[in-house]
Write an enzyme that holds these catalytic residues in place. Structure first.
Site, PDB file in Angstrom:
ATOM      1  N   GLY A  87     -22.664  -0.982 -25.228  1.00  0.00           N
ATOM      2  CA  GLY A  87     -22.681   0.348 -24.632  1.00  0.00           C
ATOM      3  C   GLY A  87     -21.722   1.162 -25.497  1.00  0.00           C
ATOM      4  O   GLY A  87     -21.661   0.976 -26.719  1.00  0.00           O
ATOM      5  N   GLU A 114     -15.583   0.773 -26.239  1.00  0.00           N
ATOM      6  CA  GLU A 114     -14.878   0.575 -27.499  1.00  0.00           C
ATOM      7  C   GLU A 114     -13.810  -0.524 -27.334  1.00  0.00           C
ATOM      8  O   GLU A 114     -13.466  -0.892 -26.209  1.00  0.00           O
ATOM      9  CB  GLU A 114     -14.212   1.891 -27.922  1.00  0.00           C
ATOM     10  CG  GLU A 114     -15.196   3.057 -28.121  1.00  0.00           C
ATOM     11  CD  GLU A 114     -16.029   2.961 -29.405  1.00  0.00           C
ATOM     12  OE1 GLU A 114     -16.390   1.853 -29.830  1.00  0.00           O
ATOM     13  OE2 GLU A 114     -16.337   4.021 -29.977  1.00  0.00           O
ATOM     14  N   GLY A 162     -30.286   3.069 -33.395  1.00  0.00           N
ATOM     15  CA  GLY A 162     -31.320   2.732 -34.369  1.00  0.00           C
ATOM     16  C   GLY A 162     -32.005   1.412 -34.056  1.00  0.00           C
ATOM     17  O   GLY A 162     -33.230   1.267 -34.217  1.00  0.00           O
ATOM     18  N   THR A 163     -31.257   0.436 -33.585  1.00  0.00           N
ATOM     19  CA  THR A 163     -31.791  -0.930 -33.463  1.00  0.00           C
ATOM     20  C   THR A 163     -33.024  -1.055 -32.547  1.00  0.00           C
ATOM     21  O   THR A 163     -34.004  -1.667 -32.945  1.00  0.00           O
ATOM     22  CB  THR A 163     -30.670  -1.896 -33.018  1.00  0.00           C
ATOM     23  OG1 THR A 163     -29.557  -1.711 -33.891  1.00  0.00           O
ATOM     24  CG2 THR A 163     -31.128  -3.335 -33.076  1.00  0.00           C
ATOM     25  N   THR A 209     -29.995   2.669 -26.618  1.00  0.00           N
ATOM     26  CA  THR A 209     -30.494   3.633 -27.609  1.00  0.00           C
ATOM     27  C   THR A 209     -29.931   3.247 -28.979  1.00  0.00           C
ATOM     28  O   THR A 209     -29.499   2.119 -29.177  1.00  0.00           O
ATOM     29  CB  THR A 209     -30.083   5.066 -27.208  1.00  0.00           C
ATOM     30  OG1 THR A 209     -28.675   5.061 -26.975  1.00  0.00           O
ATOM     31  CG2 THR A 209     -30.809   5.532 -25.961  1.00  0.00           C
ATOM     32  N   HIS A 242     -18.387  -2.926 -30.115  1.00  0.00           N
ATOM     33  CA  HIS A 242     -18.631  -2.271 -28.821  1.00  0.00           C
ATOM     34  C   HIS A 242     -20.010  -2.642 -28.274  1.00  0.00           C
ATOM     35  O   HIS A 242     -20.938  -2.919 -29.031  1.00  0.00           O
ATOM     36  CB  HIS A 242     -18.411  -0.755 -28.890  1.00  0.00           C
ATOM     37  CG  HIS A 242     -19.442   0.045 -29.604  1.00  0.00           C
ATOM     38  ND1 HIS A 242     -19.164   1.252 -30.213  1.00  0.00           N
ATOM     39  CD2 HIS A 242     -20.757  -0.158 -29.816  1.00  0.00           C
ATOM     40  CE1 HIS A 242     -20.266   1.733 -30.749  1.00  0.00           C
ATOM     41  NE2 HIS A 242     -21.246   0.902 -30.531  1.00  0.00           N
ATOM     42  N   ASN A 247     -17.741  -2.320 -34.595  1.00  0.00           N
ATOM     43  CA  ASN A 247     -16.433  -2.693 -34.048  1.00  0.00           C
ATOM     44  C   ASN A 247     -16.550  -3.595 -32.820  1.00  0.00           C
ATOM     45  O   ASN A 247     -15.562  -3.835 -32.128  1.00  0.00           O
ATOM     46  CB  ASN A 247     -15.631  -1.434 -33.694  1.00  0.00           C
ATOM     47  CG  ASN A 247     -16.327  -0.584 -32.626  1.00  0.00           C
ATOM     48  OD1 ASN A 247     -17.368  -0.972 -32.104  1.00  0.00           O
ATOM     49  ND2 ASN A 247     -15.746   0.563 -32.315  1.00  0.00           N
ATOM     50  N   ASP A 265     -25.849   4.645 -21.634  1.00  0.00           N
ATOM     51  CA  ASP A 265     -24.839   5.669 -21.921  1.00  0.00           C
ATOM     52  C   ASP A 265     -25.445   7.009 -22.311  1.00  0.00           C
ATOM     53  O   ASP A 265     -26.648   7.135 -22.520  1.00  0.00           O
ATOM     54  CB  ASP A 265     -23.888   5.167 -23.021  1.00  0.00           C
ATOM     55  CG  ASP A 265     -24.626   4.508 -24.190  1.00  0.00           C
ATOM     56  OD1 ASP A 265     -25.807   4.817 -24.398  1.00  0.00           O
ATOM     57  OD2 ASP A 265     -24.002   3.685 -24.892  1.00  0.00           O
TER      58      ASP A 265
HETATM   59  P1  PGA Z   1     -27.268   1.063 -33.716  1.00  0.00           P
HETATM   60  O1  PGA Z   1     -26.152   1.176 -32.608  1.00  0.00           O
HETATM   61  O2  PGA Z   1     -28.403   0.332 -33.114  1.00  0.00           O
HETATM   62  O3  PGA Z   1     -27.617   2.484 -34.029  1.00  0.00           O
HETATM   63  O4  PGA Z   1     -26.665   0.333 -34.874  1.00  0.00           O
HETATM   64  C1  PGA Z   1     -25.807   0.070 -31.850  1.00  0.00           C
HETATM   65  C2  PGA Z   1     -24.549   0.357 -31.092  1.00  0.00           C
HETATM   66  O5  PGA Z   1     -23.687   1.102 -31.585  1.00  0.00           O
HETATM   67  O6  PGA Z   1     -24.399  -0.180 -29.984  1.00  0.00           O
END
Ligand code: PGA
Length: 246
Positions: free
Chosen positions: A147, A150, A45-46, A43, A145, A143, A74
């Site tokens: 999924g 972290e 934005g990408t 999920t 991550h 960072n 997740d």
């Molecule tokens: P994003 O999130 O596509 O919203 O930048 C990607 C991610 O945090 O794994």
């Protein structure tokens, strides 16, 4: 997992539309080769553009989801499936309601607090019982991550709950009315779960991911930068938009 390092296959795309199209076509090809494929979905934005392309391809009869099973990476802990910012709702609006993927063949971990501990085992077991993920779509956090794993999540971790980093909550605050509303915990496939996938496609879009892309390509394999583990997987394609290139 083994000690062999593989070269990540990198596909550079000029635009977000090209990235989305390329990712959608990889899914279409996977389903054409194996109509009962198990897909791992993400999920954020990408992948929104990728889902848009998939819907178009479904409407023009280029793909049939009838035999496919999907497992999402997740979900936030504490958001009910009908919460507008839950990943259950995201998947419903961005994919499920538009295509012929049967309801009993689509899976997202439940973030319901009362049953979260049993869900951790249950979700992992369900993935294994499905025969395992054929193609996993991933995004990457600033960072590193993958999924919601972290930095410093053990590489051997299977499905588990995590405390989200402040930077992750900040990045996702745009979908909520304030950062305080972003849940503090999530349930996620672990790195071990992700690494068991037969193929992985990592999507990287936007200038904010420049540093993450750079680290992915150059850093040591270390739990400090979770995505670095992908270099130990034999079949990873990174589809990266020009904006995120160094
Ligand atoms: P994003 O999130 O596509 O919203 O930048 C990607 C991610 O945090 O794994």
């Amino acid at each position: 997992m083994n000690g062999i390092k593989y070269k990540l296959k990198v596909i550079e795309c000029d635009t977000y539309e090209n990235l989305s199209n390329h990712a959608a076509m990889m899914i279409v090809q996977q389903i054409a080769e194996k109509p009962d494929s198990v897909l791992g979905l993400s999920t954020g934005g990408t992948p929104v553009g990728m889902y848009r392309e998939l819907i178009k391809l479904y409407r023009s009869n280029h793909v049939n989801f009838g035999g496919v099973r999907t497992f999402n990476l997740d979900e936030y802990v504490g958001l009910a499936p009908d919460h507008p910012q839950s990943y259950h709702q995201y998947m419903y609006h961005n994919l499920y309601k538009h295509v012929n993927l049967p309801e009993n063949q689509r899976f997202i971990p439940s973030g319901e607090k009362k049953s979260i501990n049993s869900e951790v085992n249950h979700y992992e077991k369900k993935i294994i019982e499905s025969g395992g993920i054929d193609l996993q779509i991933l995004g990457i956090g600033e960072n590193g991550h993958i999924g919601f794993n972290e930095p410093f999540t053990p590489f051997k971790q299977t499905v588990h709950t995590v405390k989200l980093e402040e930077s992750t909550r900040r990045a996702n605050a745009k979908y909520f009315s304030s950062i305080e509303e972003v849940p503090e915990r999530a349930i996620t496939m672990g790195i071990e779960t992700i690494m068991r996938s037969k193929k992985i496609v990592l999507l990287i879009s936007g200038f904010k991911k420049k540093h993450a892309f750079q680290k992915l390509m150059s850093s040591q394999i270390s739990e400090e930068f979770p995505a670095s583990i992908l270099r130990l997987h034999h079949d990873v394609t990174v589809i990266v938009e020009r904006d995120a290139l160094f």
